[in-house]
Enzyme design. Structure first.
Site, PDB file in Angstrom:
ATOM      1  N   LYS A  11       0.859  -1.197   0.000  1.00  0.00           N
ATOM      2  CA  LYS A  11       0.000   0.000   0.000  1.00  0.00           C
ATOM      3  C   LYS A  11       0.900   1.253   0.000  1.00  0.00           C
ATOM      4  CE  LYS A  11      -3.527  -2.841   2.049  1.00  0.00           C
ATOM      5  NZ  LYS A  11      -4.720  -2.976   2.881  1.00  0.00           N
ATOM      6  N   GLU A  96      -9.597  -0.792  -1.778  1.00  0.00           N
ATOM      7  CA  GLU A  96      -9.302   0.603  -1.400  1.00  0.00           C
ATOM      8  C   GLU A  96      -9.368   1.512  -2.619  1.00  0.00           C
ATOM      9  OE1 GLU A  96      -5.658  -0.282   0.638  1.00  0.00           O
ATOM     10  OE2 GLU A  96      -6.827  -1.255   2.217  1.00  0.00           O
ATOM     11  N   GLU A 166     -10.911 -10.918  -1.391  1.00  0.00           N
ATOM     12  CA  GLU A 166     -10.632 -10.180  -0.163  1.00  0.00           C
ATOM     13  C   GLU A 166     -11.926  -9.617   0.410  1.00  0.00           C
ATOM     14  OE1 GLU A 166      -6.320  -8.678  -0.077  1.00  0.00           O
ATOM     15  OE2 GLU A 166      -7.453  -7.234  -1.231  1.00  0.00           O
ATOM     16  N   GLY A 235      -0.815  -5.734   5.903  1.00  0.00           N
ATOM     17  CA  GLY A 235      -0.027  -5.421   7.113  1.00  0.00           C
ATOM     18  C   GLY A 235       1.137  -6.360   7.375  1.00  0.00           C
TER      19      GLY A 235
END
Ligand code: PGA
Length: 254
Positions: A11, A96, A166, A235
Protein backbone atom coordinates in the site's frame (compact mmCIF):
# COMPACT_ATOMS: atom_id res chain seq x y z
CA UNK A 1 -1.00 -28.29 -9.86
CA UNK A 2 -1.29 -24.57 -9.13
CA UNK A 3 1.87 -22.94 -7.81
CA UNK A 4 1.12 -21.03 -4.59
CA UNK A 5 1.56 -17.27 -4.89
CA UNK A 6 2.05 -14.95 -1.93
CA UNK A 7 2.00 -11.25 -2.76
CA UNK A 8 2.79 -8.47 -0.33
CA UNK A 9 0.69 -5.37 -0.86
CA UNK A 10 2.68 -2.61 0.77
CA UNK A 11 0.00 0.00 0.00
CA UNK A 12 1.27 3.57 0.63
CA UNK A 13 4.23 2.49 2.72
CA UNK A 14 8.03 2.51 2.32
CA UNK A 15 10.22 5.09 0.62
CA UNK A 16 12.52 3.80 -2.15
CA UNK A 17 15.39 3.55 0.36
CA UNK A 18 13.25 1.66 2.88
CA UNK A 19 11.96 -0.61 0.13
CA UNK A 20 15.48 -1.58 -0.93
CA UNK A 21 16.53 -2.23 2.66
CA UNK A 22 13.46 -4.43 3.07
CA UNK A 23 13.96 -6.55 -0.04
CA UNK A 24 17.67 -7.02 0.67
CA UNK A 25 16.73 -8.49 4.04
CA UNK A 26 13.99 -10.58 2.44
CA UNK A 27 16.15 -12.26 -0.23
CA UNK A 28 17.94 -14.81 1.98
CA UNK A 29 14.75 -15.53 3.91
CA UNK A 30 12.48 -16.47 1.00
CA UNK A 31 14.73 -17.69 -1.82
CA UNK A 32 15.13 -21.11 -0.11
CA UNK A 33 11.46 -21.70 -1.03
CA UNK A 34 11.24 -21.67 -4.84
CA UNK A 35 8.05 -23.74 -4.67
CA UNK A 36 6.27 -20.53 -3.62
CA UNK A 37 5.92 -17.59 -6.02
CA UNK A 38 6.76 -14.60 -3.82
CA UNK A 39 5.90 -11.09 -4.99
CA UNK A 40 6.30 -7.64 -3.43
CA UNK A 41 3.93 -4.91 -4.66
CA UNK A 42 5.66 -1.62 -4.02
CA UNK A 43 4.60 2.02 -4.52
CA UNK A 44 5.35 3.27 -8.06
CA UNK A 45 8.29 5.45 -7.02
CA UNK A 46 10.02 2.51 -5.31
CA UNK A 47 9.67 0.18 -8.31
CA UNK A 48 12.94 1.09 -10.10
CA UNK A 49 15.00 0.61 -6.93
CA UNK A 50 13.19 -2.60 -5.97
CA UNK A 51 13.47 -4.00 -9.50
CA UNK A 52 17.22 -3.25 -9.48
CA UNK A 53 17.69 -4.84 -6.04
CA UNK A 54 15.82 -7.96 -7.19
CA UNK A 55 17.49 -8.29 -10.59
CA UNK A 56 18.27 -11.99 -11.14
CA UNK A 57 16.54 -12.84 -7.82
CA UNK A 58 13.43 -15.06 -8.02
CA UNK A 59 11.17 -12.65 -6.14
CA UNK A 60 8.51 -10.99 -8.28
CA UNK A 61 7.89 -7.26 -8.34
CA UNK A 62 4.39 -5.85 -8.60
CA UNK A 63 2.71 -2.46 -8.88
CA UNK A 64 -0.48 -1.66 -6.99
CA UNK A 65 -2.47 -0.08 -9.81
CA UNK A 66 -2.13 1.20 -13.36
CA UNK A 67 -4.16 3.01 -16.00
CA UNK A 68 -5.63 1.18 -18.99
CA UNK A 69 -4.25 3.52 -21.66
CA UNK A 70 -0.68 3.30 -22.97
CA UNK A 71 -0.20 7.05 -22.61
CA UNK A 72 -2.16 10.28 -22.79
CA UNK A 73 -3.65 13.16 -20.85
CA UNK A 74 -4.27 11.36 -17.54
CA UNK A 75 -2.49 13.48 -14.97
CA UNK A 76 -0.94 11.49 -12.18
CA UNK A 77 -1.50 8.09 -13.77
CA UNK A 78 0.98 5.36 -14.75
CA UNK A 79 0.45 3.09 -17.75
CA UNK A 80 1.18 -0.63 -18.08
CA UNK A 81 3.65 0.21 -20.84
CA UNK A 82 5.62 2.29 -18.32
CA UNK A 83 5.67 -0.59 -15.83
CA UNK A 84 7.23 -3.05 -18.24
CA UNK A 85 10.72 -3.92 -17.16
CA UNK A 86 10.02 -2.70 -13.62
CA UNK A 87 7.13 -4.93 -12.58
CA UNK A 88 5.79 -8.30 -13.64
CA UNK A 89 2.51 -8.07 -11.71
CA UNK A 90 -0.11 -5.39 -11.08
CA UNK A 91 -2.81 -5.38 -8.42
CA UNK A 92 -6.05 -4.35 -10.11
CA UNK A 93 -9.28 -3.22 -8.48
CA UNK A 94 -8.17 -3.40 -4.86
CA UNK A 95 -11.11 -2.52 -2.62
CA UNK A 96 -9.30 0.60 -1.40
CA UNK A 97 -9.10 1.81 -5.01
CA UNK A 98 -12.74 0.96 -5.59
CA UNK A 99 -13.72 2.71 -2.35
CA UNK A 100 -11.48 5.82 -2.29
CA UNK A 101 -10.79 6.33 -5.99
CA UNK A 102 -14.15 5.34 -7.43
CA UNK A 103 -12.86 2.44 -9.53
CA UNK A 104 -15.63 0.59 -11.29
CA UNK A 105 -16.02 -2.94 -12.60
CA UNK A 106 -15.75 -1.50 -16.11
CA UNK A 107 -12.46 0.24 -15.34
CA UNK A 108 -11.13 -2.90 -13.67
CA UNK A 109 -11.95 -4.90 -16.80
CA UNK A 110 -10.14 -2.37 -19.02
CA UNK A 111 -7.11 -2.43 -16.73
CA UNK A 112 -6.94 -6.23 -16.78
CA UNK A 113 -7.03 -6.21 -20.58
CA UNK A 114 -4.30 -3.56 -20.70
CA UNK A 115 -2.00 -5.40 -18.29
CA UNK A 116 -2.44 -8.67 -20.18
CA UNK A 117 -1.71 -6.90 -23.46
CA UNK A 118 1.62 -5.83 -21.98
CA UNK A 119 2.51 -9.26 -20.60
CA UNK A 120 1.94 -8.28 -16.98
CA UNK A 121 0.14 -10.58 -14.53
CA UNK A 122 -2.95 -8.90 -13.10
CA UNK A 123 -3.88 -9.70 -9.49
CA UNK A 124 -7.58 -8.90 -9.61
CA UNK A 125 -9.30 -8.13 -6.31
CA UNK A 126 -12.92 -8.96 -5.56
CA UNK A 127 -14.82 -9.11 -2.28
CA UNK A 128 -17.88 -8.03 -0.39
CA UNK A 129 -18.21 -5.39 2.33
CA UNK A 130 -19.69 -5.93 5.77
CA UNK A 131 -23.19 -4.78 4.80
CA UNK A 132 -23.27 -7.14 1.83
CA UNK A 133 -21.90 -9.94 3.97
CA UNK A 134 -24.52 -9.41 6.66
CA UNK A 135 -27.25 -9.16 4.03
CA UNK A 136 -26.25 -12.60 2.78
CA UNK A 137 -25.43 -11.43 -0.74
CA UNK A 138 -21.70 -12.29 -0.73
CA UNK A 139 -22.02 -15.04 -3.33
CA UNK A 140 -23.93 -13.18 -6.06
CA UNK A 141 -21.87 -10.04 -5.41
CA UNK A 142 -18.50 -11.77 -5.72
CA UNK A 143 -19.48 -13.87 -8.72
CA UNK A 144 -20.82 -10.70 -10.38
CA UNK A 145 -17.48 -8.96 -9.82
CA UNK A 146 -15.66 -11.94 -11.33
CA UNK A 147 -17.90 -11.95 -14.41
CA UNK A 148 -17.46 -8.21 -14.88
CA UNK A 149 -13.68 -8.43 -14.43
CA UNK A 150 -13.27 -11.20 -17.02
CA UNK A 151 -15.69 -9.85 -19.64
CA UNK A 152 -14.14 -10.18 -23.10
CA UNK A 153 -11.00 -11.93 -21.82
CA UNK A 154 -10.09 -15.11 -23.70
CA UNK A 155 -9.62 -18.46 -22.00
CA UNK A 156 -5.90 -18.42 -22.82
CA UNK A 157 -5.47 -15.00 -21.26
CA UNK A 158 -7.61 -15.92 -18.26
CA UNK A 159 -5.22 -18.72 -17.29
CA UNK A 160 -2.57 -16.10 -16.50
CA UNK A 161 -4.76 -13.96 -14.25
CA UNK A 162 -4.57 -14.23 -10.47
CA UNK A 163 -7.76 -13.47 -8.52
CA UNK A 164 -7.64 -12.27 -4.91
CA UNK A 165 -10.78 -12.81 -2.88
CA UNK A 166 -10.63 -10.18 -0.16
CA UNK A 167 -13.66 -9.69 2.07
CA UNK A 168 -13.48 -5.94 2.75
CA UNK A 169 -14.50 -6.38 6.39
CA UNK A 170 -11.37 -8.51 6.92
CA UNK A 171 -8.87 -6.04 5.44
CA UNK A 172 -6.67 -4.43 8.06
CA UNK A 173 -9.15 -5.30 10.79
CA UNK A 174 -7.54 -8.36 12.31
CA UNK A 175 -10.70 -10.32 11.42
CA UNK A 176 -10.29 -13.11 8.91
CA UNK A 177 -12.86 -15.20 7.18
CA UNK A 178 -12.63 -18.72 8.58
CA UNK A 179 -10.55 -20.91 6.32
CA UNK A 180 -13.70 -22.92 5.45
CA UNK A 181 -15.63 -19.81 4.40
CA UNK A 182 -12.63 -18.40 2.52
CA UNK A 183 -12.22 -21.72 0.72
CA UNK A 184 -15.91 -21.85 -0.20
CA UNK A 185 -15.88 -18.35 -1.69
CA UNK A 186 -12.57 -18.95 -3.51
CA UNK A 187 -13.77 -22.34 -4.74
CA UNK A 188 -17.51 -22.55 -5.21
CA UNK A 189 -18.00 -18.86 -5.95
CA UNK A 190 -14.88 -17.48 -7.70
CA UNK A 191 -13.69 -20.68 -9.37
CA UNK A 192 -17.34 -21.62 -9.93
CA UNK A 193 -17.97 -18.39 -11.85
CA UNK A 194 -14.75 -18.93 -13.84
CA UNK A 195 -15.86 -22.49 -14.67
CA UNK A 196 -19.17 -21.18 -15.99
CA UNK A 197 -17.34 -18.74 -18.25
CA UNK A 198 -14.37 -20.85 -19.37
CA UNK A 199 -15.10 -24.45 -18.39
CA UNK A 200 -13.69 -26.52 -15.57
CA UNK A 201 -10.22 -27.13 -17.03
CA UNK A 202 -9.39 -23.41 -17.35
CA UNK A 203 -10.99 -22.61 -13.99
CA UNK A 204 -8.79 -25.24 -12.35
CA UNK A 205 -5.68 -23.57 -13.80
CA UNK A 206 -6.43 -20.08 -12.45
CA UNK A 207 -4.86 -19.17 -9.11
CA UNK A 208 -7.09 -17.69 -6.43
CA UNK A 209 -5.68 -15.95 -3.38
CA UNK A 210 -7.32 -15.09 -0.11
CA UNK A 211 -6.67 -11.65 1.39
CA UNK A 212 -7.74 -9.89 4.58
CA UNK A 213 -5.68 -10.01 7.78
CA UNK A 214 -3.69 -13.02 6.57
CA UNK A 215 -0.68 -13.48 8.83
CA UNK A 216 1.86 -16.04 9.97
CA UNK A 217 -0.67 -17.52 12.43
CA UNK A 218 -3.47 -18.26 9.98
CA UNK A 219 -1.62 -18.80 6.69
CA UNK A 220 -1.02 -22.51 7.30
CA UNK A 221 -4.70 -23.22 7.77
CA UNK A 222 -5.66 -21.09 4.78
CA UNK A 223 -3.07 -22.69 2.51
CA UNK A 224 -4.17 -26.17 3.50
CA UNK A 225 -7.51 -25.46 1.82
CA UNK A 226 -7.85 -26.97 -1.66
CA UNK A 227 -9.16 -23.85 -3.44
CA UNK A 228 -6.88 -21.26 -1.81
CA UNK A 229 -3.73 -20.90 -3.90
CA UNK A 230 -2.04 -18.09 -2.05
CA UNK A 231 -2.59 -14.82 -0.27
CA UNK A 232 -2.56 -11.09 -0.86
CA UNK A 233 -1.02 -9.73 2.31
CA UNK A 234 -1.16 -6.16 3.55
CA UNK A 235 -0.03 -5.42 7.11
CA UNK A 236 1.96 -8.62 7.64
CA UNK A 237 3.90 -8.07 4.40
CA UNK A 238 5.53 -4.92 5.83
CA UNK A 239 7.66 -6.94 8.24
CA UNK A 240 10.37 -9.17 6.78
CA UNK A 241 10.07 -11.77 9.52
CA UNK A 242 6.29 -12.12 9.28
CA UNK A 243 6.25 -12.17 5.48
CA UNK A 244 9.14 -14.64 5.25
CA UNK A 245 7.47 -16.88 7.84
CA UNK A 246 4.34 -16.91 5.67
CA UNK A 247 6.39 -17.97 2.65
CA UNK A 248 8.07 -20.73 4.64
CA UNK A 249 4.79 -22.00 6.10
CA UNK A 250 3.21 -22.00 2.63
CA UNK A 251 6.15 -24.01 1.27
CA UNK A 252 5.76 -26.50 4.10
CA UNK A 253 1.97 -26.73 3.72
CA UNK A 254 1.97 -27.49 -0.01
P1 PGA B 1 -4.36 -6.82 5.23
O1 PGA B 1 -4.56 -6.23 3.77
O2 PGA B 1 -3.54 -8.07 5.11
O3 PGA B 1 -3.62 -5.74 5.99
O4 PGA B 1 -5.72 -7.09 5.80
C1 PGA B 1 -4.82 -7.07 2.69
C2 PGA B 1 -5.02 -6.24 1.44
O5 PGA B 1 -5.60 -5.16 1.51
O6 PGA B 1 -4.64 -6.67 0.33
Amino acid sequence: MRKPILAGNWKMNKTPAEAVEFVRALIPLVTPYPQVETVVCAPFVALPAVAAALKDVPIGVGAQNCHWADNGAYTGEVSPAMLKGLAGYVIIGHSERRQYFAETDEGVNKKIKATLAHGLVPIVCVGEDLTQNEAGITEPWVSGQVRAAFAGISADQARGVVVAYEPIWAIGTGKTATSEVANRICGAVVRGALAEIYGEEVAQAIRIQYGGSANEKNIGELMAMPDIDGALIGGASLKTDAFAAMVRITAETN
